[in-house]
Design a protein around this motif. Structure first.
Motif, PDB file in Angstrom:
ATOM      1  N   ALA A   1      82.058   2.251 103.986  1.00  0.00           N
ATOM      2  CA  ALA A   1      81.840   3.150 102.837  1.00  0.00           C
ATOM      3  C   ALA A   1      80.381   3.085 102.397  1.00  0.00           C
ATOM      4  CB  ALA A   1      82.750   2.740 101.679  1.00  0.00           C
ATOM      5  N   ARG A   2      79.819   1.855 102.438  1.00  0.00           N
ATOM      6  CA  ARG A   2      78.428   1.719 102.005  1.00  0.00           C
ATOM      7  C   ARG A   2      77.507   2.485 102.975  1.00  0.00           C
ATOM      8  NH1 ARG A   2      77.287  -4.174 100.971  1.00  0.00           N
ATOM      9  NH2 ARG A   2      78.955  -3.907  99.458  1.00  0.00           N
ATOM     10  N   ALA A   3      77.797   2.414 104.253  1.00  0.00           N
ATOM     11  CA  ALA A   3      76.974   3.119 105.251  1.00  0.00           C
ATOM     12  C   ALA A   3      77.039   4.624 105.002  1.00  0.00           C
ATOM     13  CB  ALA A   3      77.462   2.784 106.662  1.00  0.00           C
ATOM     14  N   ARG A   4      78.252   5.092 104.668  1.00  0.00           N
ATOM     15  CA  ARG A   4      78.400   6.525 104.407  1.00  0.00           C
ATOM     16  C   ARG A   4      77.585   6.936 103.179  1.00  0.00           C
ATOM     17  NH1 ARG A   4      83.766   6.703 105.875  1.00  0.00           N
ATOM     18  NH2 ARG A   4      84.484   6.562 103.721  1.00  0.00           N
ATOM     19  N   ALA A   5      77.626   6.092 102.143  1.00  0.00           N
ATOM     20  CA  ALA A   5      76.880   6.392 100.916  1.00  0.00           C
ATOM     21  C   ALA A   5      75.387   6.425 101.210  1.00  0.00           C
ATOM     22  CB  ALA A   5      77.188   5.344  99.842  1.00  0.00           C
ATOM     23  N   ARG A   6      74.949   5.457 102.034  1.00  0.00           N
ATOM     24  CA  ARG A   6      73.514   5.429 102.397  1.00  0.00           C
ATOM     25  C   ARG A   6      73.124   6.699 103.143  1.00  0.00           C
ATOM     26  NH1 ARG A   6      73.546  -0.048 103.604  1.00  0.00           N
ATOM     27  NH2 ARG A   6      73.998   0.395 105.800  1.00  0.00           N
ATOM     28  N   GLU A   7      74.003   7.128 104.055  1.00  0.00           N
ATOM     29  CA  GLU A   7      73.722   8.319 104.852  1.00  0.00           C
ATOM     30  C   GLU A   7      73.651   9.558 103.936  1.00  0.00           C
ATOM     31  OE1 GLU A   7      72.664   8.943 107.630  1.00  0.00           O
ATOM     32  OE2 GLU A   7      73.161  11.033 107.999  1.00  0.00           O
ATOM     33  N   ARG A   8      74.614   9.604 102.979  1.00  0.00           N
ATOM     34  CA  ARG A   8      74.598  10.741 102.052  1.00  0.00           C
ATOM     35  C   ARG A   8      73.302  10.759 101.248  1.00  0.00           C
ATOM     36  NH1 ARG A   8      80.036  10.321 100.981  1.00  0.00           N
ATOM     37  NH2 ARG A   8      79.677   9.013  99.160  1.00  0.00           N
ATOM     38  N   GLU A   9      72.870   9.575 100.796  1.00  0.00           N
ATOM     39  CA  GLU A   9      71.643   9.495  99.988  1.00  0.00           C
ATOM     40  C   GLU A   9      70.437   9.917 100.838  1.00  0.00           C
ATOM     41  OE1 GLU A   9      69.083   9.658  97.359  1.00  0.00           O
ATOM     42  OE2 GLU A   9      71.234   9.616  96.871  1.00  0.00           O
ATOM     43  N   ARG A  10      70.448   9.546 102.108  1.00  0.00           N
ATOM     44  CA  ARG A  10      69.336   9.910 102.988  1.00  0.00           C
ATOM     45  C   ARG A  10      69.269  11.443 103.121  1.00  0.00           C
ATOM     46  NH1 ARG A  10      68.111  11.375 107.828  1.00  0.00           N
ATOM     47  NH2 ARG A  10      70.250  11.670 108.515  1.00  0.00           N
ATOM     48  N   VAL A  11      70.455  12.056 103.321  1.00  0.00           N
ATOM     49  CA  VAL A  11      70.498  13.511 103.475  1.00  0.00           C
ATOM     50  C   VAL A  11      70.051  14.183 102.188  1.00  0.00           C
ATOM     51  CG1 VAL A  11      72.029  15.485 103.827  1.00  0.00           C
ATOM     52  CG2 VAL A  11      72.253  13.455 105.262  1.00  0.00           C
ATOM     53  N   ARG A  12      70.521  13.622 101.044  1.00  0.00           N
ATOM     54  CA  ARG A  12      70.130  14.217  99.763  1.00  0.00           C
ATOM     55  C   ARG A  12      68.629  14.132  99.542  1.00  0.00           C
ATOM     56  NH1 ARG A  12      74.364  11.617  96.794  1.00  0.00           N
ATOM     57  NH2 ARG A  12      76.189  12.902  97.071  1.00  0.00           N
ATOM     58  N   ALA A  13      68.040  12.974  99.882  1.00  0.00           N
ATOM     59  CA  ALA A  13      66.598  12.804  99.684  1.00  0.00           C
ATOM     60  C   ALA A  13      65.850  13.801 100.565  1.00  0.00           C
ATOM     61  CB  ALA A  13      66.187  11.375 100.019  1.00  0.00           C
ATOM     62  N   ALA A  14      66.351  13.962 101.802  1.00  0.00           N
ATOM     63  CA  ALA A  14      65.707  14.910 102.709  1.00  0.00           C
ATOM     64  C   ALA A  14      65.817  16.321 102.146  1.00  0.00           C
ATOM     65  CB  ALA A  14      66.358  14.826 104.085  1.00  0.00           C
ATOM     66  N   LEU A  15      66.992  16.630 101.585  1.00  0.00           N
ATOM     67  CA  LEU A  15      67.198  17.961 101.000  1.00  0.00           C
ATOM     68  C   LEU A  15      66.247  18.200  99.832  1.00  0.00           C
ATOM     69  CD1 LEU A  15      70.966  18.871 100.785  1.00  0.00           C
ATOM     70  CD2 LEU A  15      69.079  20.374 101.369  1.00  0.00           C
TER      71      LEU A  15
END
Ligand code: GLN
Length: 428
Positions: A1-15
């Protein structure tokens, strides 16, 4: 779950970074080269605001809408929302990229030779150029007055129909704006398309430089329409591929006349410390306009000059009539025409920076609809091997936007192209 949250945050930052990049121009008074205080509020924008839409900013585009790559000499380049090392198409590059990456649900642009449809195709969204005169051009910076038309960008056909509904219709401030009543575009969408005749424009599929992946994807879109009950008809438009040569006489001619108003006196860039009026005008234009704009002004001024106007501008207008007659003939036997939107997917950055002719060819298949004043739509139909979106173009007769949207909607619902999209971190 933590990895997924990190991935989401990475995508959001990129967005977020991408949003900052594409919504680069937050001052609505800035246009093209330099800072232009625009004296009027465009009718299309005013109608959107009256309908409750909120403008979030001005988007990057080719300088004065001249170009197909999203390169802007004054404000920098706009990048493709799927793959940042590719161009976003043009000239309404920011509109295509911003809708694709979710920075805004809707956008508008102007289409003179493909500037709504090309960036829509390059960024995997929908772009619609209405019939010439369907939407008021009041307040739009004029490029080529006999070709320009304002149109919507959206992620789906229903949204585009709704946007068109708001901006279409008579405007006493634009004498070229049609008085025809505006039908209910949304009501037309869900009508079945079985029995409609779809013309496959032969010349487009034989055009030199047509990418085989683009061709295959667009033919698959035609097959999808056939599966919905449409009849595919082979149609010839012998003058279709002459559109581009005709356009590059007519559009620069009209642009050279329209851009004459940027003389450094009333608005636009003004050179500092000029000694007199003549020096101020010539230096303002030399310093303020980028290379592509200067190239068009030179071509247009030449084509309109006393000794050449009959050989070039008038000839081009005659060929334009022949292109229109081809369409008239085609629509005598079919309801809608189908072509690729562009012969290739988006170019890599810098691929054509030294070669304007190669860039001009991107509009080979979009220009004929402008020449004849016809409505045309580009919608995503697939992806190439590099994961870049491919667009299919549909064209109908004058003021047949209902039919155009109906066919596009039925195709979109059946094909579900975005469900098969490749992973792209910046496109949600
Ligand atoms: N790409 C074409 C051009 O460079 C069309 C631009 C447009 O439609 N504004 O002229």
């Amino acid at each position: 779950a933590r990895a997924r949250a990190r991935e989401r945050e990475r995508v959001r930052a990129a967005l977020r970074a991408r949003v900052r990049e594409v919504v680069a121009l937050l001052a609505a008074e800035r246009y093209g080269a330099g800072v232009v205080a625009h004296p009027t509020a465009a009718t299309a924008l005013a109608r959107l605001e009256a309908a409750g839409a909120q403008a979030i900013g001005a988007l990057n585009m080719a300088e004065f809408a001249l170009g197909a790559t999203g390169h802007n000499a004054a404000f920098g380049d706009c990048r493709n929302a799927w793959q940042p090392e590719f161009v976003a198409g043009g000239s309404s590059s920011g509109s295509g990229a911003a809708v694709a990456c979710g920075a805004t649900a809707l956008s508008i642009g102007s289409d003179t030779g493909g500037s709504v449809r090309i960036p829509a195709a390059a960024n995997g969204v929908l772009g619609l150029k209405p019939t010439y005169g369907r939407v008021s051009r009041y307040g739009l910076v004029a490029f080529a007055s006999s070709l320009d038309q304002v149109g919507p960008f959206a992620t789906n056909v229903a949204d585009a129909a709704e946007l068109l509904q708001v901006i279409a219709g008579e405007d006493p401030r634009d004498s070229t704006c049609l008085k025809a009543p505006v039908p209910n575009y949304t009501a037309a969408l869900q009508q079945p398309v079985a029995g409609l005749k779809v013309g496959i424009v032969r010349e487009c599929f034989e055009a030199e430089g047509l990418d085989p992946e683009v061709k295959a994807s667009v033919m698959a879109a035609a097959a999808q329409l056939e599966a919905l009950g449409c009849e595919l008809v082979d149609v010839g438009c012998p003058r279709f591929n002459d559109g581009i040569a005709t356009y590059y006489v007519i559009a620069p001619s009209e642009a050279s006349a329209n851009l004459a108003r940027y003389d450094g006196v009333k608005y636009g860039y003004r050179a500092a410390d000029a000694a007199g009026l003549a020096e101020m005008t010539s230096r303002s234009r030399a310093e303020g306009f980028g290379d592509e704009v200067k190239r068009r002004i030179l071509i247009g001024t030449y084509a309109l000059s006393a000794g050449y106007v009959d050989a070039y501008y008038k000839k081009a207008q005659q060929v334009r009539t022949l292109i229109r007659r081809d369409f008239d003939r085609a629509f005598g036997s079919v309801d809608v025409l189908l072509t690729p939107t562009s012969p290739t997917t988006a170019f890599g950055f810098g691929a054509h920076s030294e070669d304007p002719l190669a860039m001009y060819l991107a509009d080979l298949l979009t220009i004929p609809a402008n020449m004849a004043g016809l409505p045309a739509i580009s919608l995503p139909c697939g992806f190439d091997g590099a994961g870049l979106p491919i667009g299919v173009q549909l064209i109908t007769g004058v003021l047949q936007e209902e039919r155009l949207l109906q066919v596009a909607w039925n195709y979109e619902q059946a094909a579900r192209v975005m469900e098969k999209r490749p992973v792209a971190a910046l496109v949600p």
